[in-house]
Design a protein around this motif. Sequence first.
Motif: not given
Length: 472
Positions: A203-206, A211-215, A283-287
Motif C-alpha cells: 500500500r505504501a509503494v502504490g 492506479s491502486p496496488p493489487v495482490f 504471488l505477485v504484489p503489483l504497484a
Amino acid sequence: MFAIRLTDVADDASTWVVPVGPDGSHAPGEVGAEAAALAAGIEPGQVMVLPRPLRRPSRVLLAGVGSGDEAGWRAAGAAAVREAGDDEALEVLTPQGLAPAALRGLAEGLWLGGYRYRDGVLPVRSGEVRLIADKPGVYAESLTRAHVAARAAWLARDLTNTPSSLKNPEWFADQVVAEAASRAGVTVTVRAGDELERFGGLRAVGAGSVSPPVFVEISWHPPGATTHVVLVGKGITFDTGGISIKPRDGMKLMKKDMGGAAAVVAAILGAADLGLGVRVTALVPLAENAISGSAFRPGDVITHYDGSTSENTNSDAEGRIVLADALGYAAEVLRPDLMIDLATLTGANAVALGKRTAALFSPDDELAAALTAAGAAAGEQMWRLPLTDDYNDNLRSDIADRISAPAGPGAVMAALFLRDFFGEARWAHLDMSAPSWSEAHDRELTKGATGWGARTLLNYLSALHSGQQAGA
C-alpha cells in the motif's frame, strides 16, 4: 506462437536449415560436401548461407551448433529463424540419432529467436517450420516441452514489453486471470482495496499512483502433490523512483520492473501445461511507484504483513518493500516447503555480474545448486553471492525493526533485508534486474524483454516432479 511440426518426409520448401558442427558434421549427404567446406570453424549461433540456384531448395542455411550441447542447438535454431524471412517456409534437417535434448534445444531456439511482441509493429512469423527427423515419434515429448517452455518465455516477454501506459496493476491482474482461465486446475485470487489492509508495504509503494496496488495469488494444486513451492515475483508496473526520483536514463526502461512477476506467472502456468505433480503458488504484489502528494516518503515507517516494521530510507528501493509483504503472507498463511523470489531489484547486480547473469542468494546449498543447474539448462546464468552477517548492523534503525536501504553492497543488502521474511521455509532470492533486458538480439534472446527466469523455474519444477515420481 508460430507452429513447428515434426515429420520424417521433406517437402518442397525453398529453404533448408542444416545444423552443422565446426567440421561440417550433421549435414545430410546431398549438401554435406559443400557444407563441410563452407562451415569450417562455424561458431554456435552463426549462420552461413549456401545458395543453390535452379535447385530445390534454392538455398541452405548452415546453422552452427558448436560442440553439440543443448545450448548450441538452441543458438542454432534462434540464428536460423532470424536469418529466414517471416513468410519463408523452413525445413530443418536433423541428423540421425539426434538426442531428444538436442531437438528440444533446437525447437526452443526456433521459437525464442522468432519471438515478436504481440502488440508490436513487427509481423509475426507466418511461414511453416518443419523439423525433419528419421523417427518423429521419438521426439514428440521433447517438442511438447520445448513448446511449453517457449510459450512461457513468450508470455513473460509480452508482459514485460507492454508499455506502462497500458500496464498498470489492474491490467496485469486481468492478464493473469485471462491466461489462467484456459488452464484446468489453476485458480486465481485478486486482492485490492480494503483486502490489502495488512499489506502495508504494498500500500505504501502504490500510494502515490492513481492506479491502486493489487495482490495476485495463483494456485496450481494437483492431486497427490507432496511438495509446495511458492514463487514470488516483484511486480512494479512502472518505477519513477518515487520521491527519491530516478534520473531520466534510469527511468526510461522501468516498464521492465515487473520482470520477476512476469516470470513467476509464466512458470506456474507452464507447470499446469505440463501437468507437473508439484503444488505451486505464485504471488505477485503489483504497484506503480509514482510521485505525487500522497507518495510515501523517506523517513516513513512501514508495517508489513508479518507485523514487523521498516524505516523507508529510499523510495527507489521499493521492490524489497512489496516483496516483504508477499513473503510474510506466504510464511504465515501458506507455510510452503520452499520459497523462491525473482526480482529486478538492484543495479548492483549488473555492476557485479554483468548483463547476462543473475545474482543468487540462499542459505541452502542443495537448493542453490538445483537452481543453478536449472538455469544452466535454460541458458539463464546465475552466480551465488554471500549472505554475510558482517553487514547486519547496517540494517538497524532507531525507530523501526530495520531500515529499507542500508549502506553496503547493494545486492547483498537487499537480500539481507528480505531474509527476515522467509519464515521457516527453505528459500532462494534471485536478483535478475540485469538479465531481464537485452539491448540486442543475442542467441535465443531478442532485443527487449528476455523473459529471464520463466524457463529456469520451469526446469526446476520439472526436476522436482521427476524426483517425486522416482521416489514414489
